[in-house]
Design a protein around this motif. Sequence first.
Motif, PDB file in Angstrom:
ATOM      1  N   TYR A 321       0.844  -1.210   0.000  1.00  0.00           N
ATOM      2  CA  TYR A 321       0.000   0.000   0.000  1.00  0.00           C
ATOM      3  C   TYR A 321       0.874   1.252   0.000  1.00  0.00           C
ATOM      4  O   TYR A 321       0.608   2.222  -0.710  1.00  0.00           O
ATOM      5  CB  TYR A 321      -0.912   0.052   1.241  1.00  0.00           C
ATOM      6  CG  TYR A 321      -1.836  -1.117   1.434  1.00  0.00           C
ATOM      7  CD1 TYR A 321      -2.295  -1.862   0.341  1.00  0.00           C
ATOM      8  CD2 TYR A 321      -2.271  -1.491   2.702  1.00  0.00           C
ATOM      9  CE1 TYR A 321      -3.150  -2.939   0.533  1.00  0.00           C
ATOM     10  CE2 TYR A 321      -3.126  -2.562   2.893  1.00  0.00           C
ATOM     11  CZ  TYR A 321      -3.556  -3.283   1.815  1.00  0.00           C
ATOM     12  OH  TYR A 321      -4.398  -4.346   2.002  1.00  0.00           O
ATOM     13  N   ALA A 322       1.922   1.215   0.853  1.00  0.00           N
ATOM     14  CA  ALA A 322       2.809   2.371   0.959  1.00  0.00           C
ATOM     15  C   ALA A 322       3.614   2.541  -0.329  1.00  0.00           C
ATOM     16  O   ALA A 322       3.864   3.662  -0.767  1.00  0.00           O
ATOM     17  CB  ALA A 322       3.739   2.213   2.160  1.00  0.00           C
ATOM     18  N   TRP A 323       4.017   1.430  -0.928  1.00  0.00           N
ATOM     19  CA  TRP A 323       4.760   1.480  -2.197  1.00  0.00           C
ATOM     20  C   TRP A 323       3.918   2.209  -3.235  1.00  0.00           C
ATOM     21  O   TRP A 323       4.387   3.115  -3.925  1.00  0.00           O
ATOM     22  CB  TRP A 323       5.062   0.052  -2.661  1.00  0.00           C
ATOM     23  CG  TRP A 323       6.088  -0.058  -3.762  1.00  0.00           C
ATOM     24  CD1 TRP A 323       7.419  -0.322  -3.614  1.00  0.00           C
ATOM     25  CD2 TRP A 323       5.860   0.076  -5.187  1.00  0.00           C
ATOM     26  NE1 TRP A 323       8.027  -0.349  -4.843  1.00  0.00           N
ATOM     27  CE2 TRP A 323       7.105  -0.116  -5.823  1.00  0.00           C
ATOM     28  CE3 TRP A 323       4.745   0.341  -5.965  1.00  0.00           C
ATOM     29  CZ2 TRP A 323       7.258  -0.061  -7.207  1.00  0.00           C
ATOM     30  CZ3 TRP A 323       4.885   0.407  -7.347  1.00  0.00           C
ATOM     31  CH2 TRP A 323       6.136   0.204  -7.965  1.00  0.00           C
ATOM     32  N   ASP A 324       2.660   1.810  -3.351  1.00  0.00           N
ATOM     33  CA  ASP A 324       1.773   2.409  -4.344  1.00  0.00           C
ATOM     34  C   ASP A 324       1.554   3.894  -4.059  1.00  0.00           C
ATOM     35  O   ASP A 324       1.614   4.725  -4.962  1.00  0.00           O
ATOM     36  CB  ASP A 324       0.417   1.679  -4.346  1.00  0.00           C
ATOM     37  CG  ASP A 324       0.546   0.258  -4.884  1.00  0.00           C
ATOM     38  OD1 ASP A 324       1.666  -0.105  -5.305  1.00  0.00           O
ATOM     39  OD2 ASP A 324      -0.459  -0.477  -4.897  1.00  0.00           O
ATOM     40  N   ALA A 325       1.330   4.227  -2.780  1.00  0.00           N
ATOM     41  CA  ALA A 325       1.074   5.621  -2.418  1.00  0.00           C
ATOM     42  C   ALA A 325       2.302   6.484  -2.715  1.00  0.00           C
ATOM     43  O   ALA A 325       2.207   7.562  -3.301  1.00  0.00           O
ATOM     44  CB  ALA A 325       0.702   5.715  -0.939  1.00  0.00           C
TER      45      ALA A 325
END
Lengths: 389, 300
Positions: A321-325
């Motif tokens: 999720y953090a990678w995508d954000a």
Amino acid sequence: MKNLSGKKVAMVLLGGLLFLLLAFQPAVAEYKVGAIFSVTGPASFLGDPEKKTAEMVVAQVNAAGGIDGKQIKLIVYDDEGDATKANLFARRLVTQDRVLAVIGPSQSGLTLAIIPLFEQYKTPLISCAASHKIVTDEKTGKPYHWVFKTPQSDSMAVEAIFDQMQKMEITRIAIMSVTSGYGASGRDELLRIAPAYGIEIVADEKYDPRDTDMTAQLTKIRALAPQAIVNWSIGPTQVIVLRNWRELGMEKITFFQSHGFGSRQNIQLAAGAAEGVYCPLGAGNIAEVLPDDHPQKAVTMTYLKEYTAKFNEPVSAFGGYAWDAMHLVIDALRDVGGDKAKIRDHIENRKNFVGQQGVYNFSPEDHNGLTKEAFQMVVVKDGDWALVQ
Amino acid sequence: MESFAFSHQLLQFMVTGLTVGAIYAMVAIGFNIIYNVTEVLNLAQGEFVMLGGLVMVFIHVSLGLPLVIAFAATVLVVTVVGVLLDRLAIRPVRQPTVMALIIATVAASMIIKGGAMLIWGKNPYDLPAFSGREPIVVGGLVLQSQYLWVIGFLVIIAIALALFFNRTILGKAMRACADNGDAARLVGINVRQMVLLAFGVSAAIGAVAGITLTPIALMDYDRGAMLAIKGFAAAILGGLGSFPGAILGGVILGLIESFGAGFLMSGYKDAYALIVLLLVLFVRPSGILGSMAVARFKRF
């Protein structure tokens, strides 16, 4: 008189010093991006991989020369799972640190608590929490102007599970959920969407996040003889419930887990009991078993290799999720530079962004950009994930 | 799927309730031992259970020592932690009012929990079942062999404590401290040593509970507080200070939870247990077996 002149001298000196400080402050040579995660506290299993991932991504971009020669400065705060702290840090990020965008928080409740702040200060927020309420203003039914999120909504996982049930001709099910925000949200969606698929829910059982045994609930379910069980929980309970299911000899009742089951460690902990269990997972959880022509194969394999090499621990959906954000922000900075309104517009119109958790297609009506196709149905086979064809 | 007879369901709920209740009972006994000698509620009691499980995982799974040796070593390690708790948190308190000591145990429980988090991380750990994972099926009734181990250990602990408190000088000395500390000191009993012993024994029983529970329910650093609350409720229900009461309270609590989850709405099973606890306290404020009139029968 002497006293006064001393004061004057001091004033002049101070003024000069201030001038020097201002003169030597480098012109905007960096892009400031904020992050708020639950790095410690009860939700640390979310925030810890998220922080590591965000920092890793930023370090990579900076090592490769940054964006147009400008470095990214990531400012990470730990909300400890506390809404008050999240609010405090959010305020600090937008008013003092003056960041261009913020990623996080890790949890839905905390995200909802700080949304008004971002609407007020006109700063993009890309949440790493799942609730659909984050991207739906209940007053207008539309997304909040400045807020996005990367994780799939629970409703998508539910739809993916019900799709699979239709293929298997399952119509009578029992549901089990943990009495936490995660379980309650999944349970609501299961109850809401089931009628549309013609699925009858014959039992609706609950347990506590710290419970040690769910045999009683399962015994009750066994007597009602449903065709399948859907369980919605995270943490140790989702493993215990599987063991109890196996011990009671209920294998004929197909077991579906939520996407919270997406860690190989859970398969190991279940000690064989997870065999044959279905669960919907984002591509980032199952990079190795994806076919080579899958659109997310390349990004997920790269992240998997980099993360495991750097931190020596398995990747999780949460880090994804953090990678995508983080990459959504970097992508916007690359295209439009350091302007908050332009960054927001860029993300809102971004199509075909290939991330860890899905291929995002944002629009003014959809600030999540994902559909149920962001989940692949997976079954546990020989102690590992296998795609359901 | 074949349908299951009602009686089978009933038995299944009973077995599950007894097992969970046995764990609560062990925690409740730990509460009582320390309470009897010091009048302090040791709120770190749940952390002993957590430590028992995690230390056992380390010694048995990580170091690979055989079950029996690992069991003994784990109990020893946790006992040392219990003794240290007394030496480092209880004894140094300047003005040892009961409230100050209870708060000291709260602090200790946080330190133990934090330490466990640093050592083992936040993931749950598993332990192989003592005698395999193959469930024993009797008719429609399914028994995990580990259930029998849990209940068996509760019985062993009960018998051992009965013998200890009634047949040994040390046990009788501890009872004397419980009845009247000043009088015990006058007849030459080292009360401080008895307090130390109480903490050690409590920790050892907590460790046994943790070791036997982990193969059923996994173990992580965060499990102690909940077990302490349940064990405390069991101790109150049975009557604080009474050992048969602790066992009775634990088993009743486990059964209510299991039957409540099975027959009524499972989401409220903790509420059923608390409602029963409140009702009992309304009728008998001292708990089921906790009245002063039966103080003679307080111990085994």
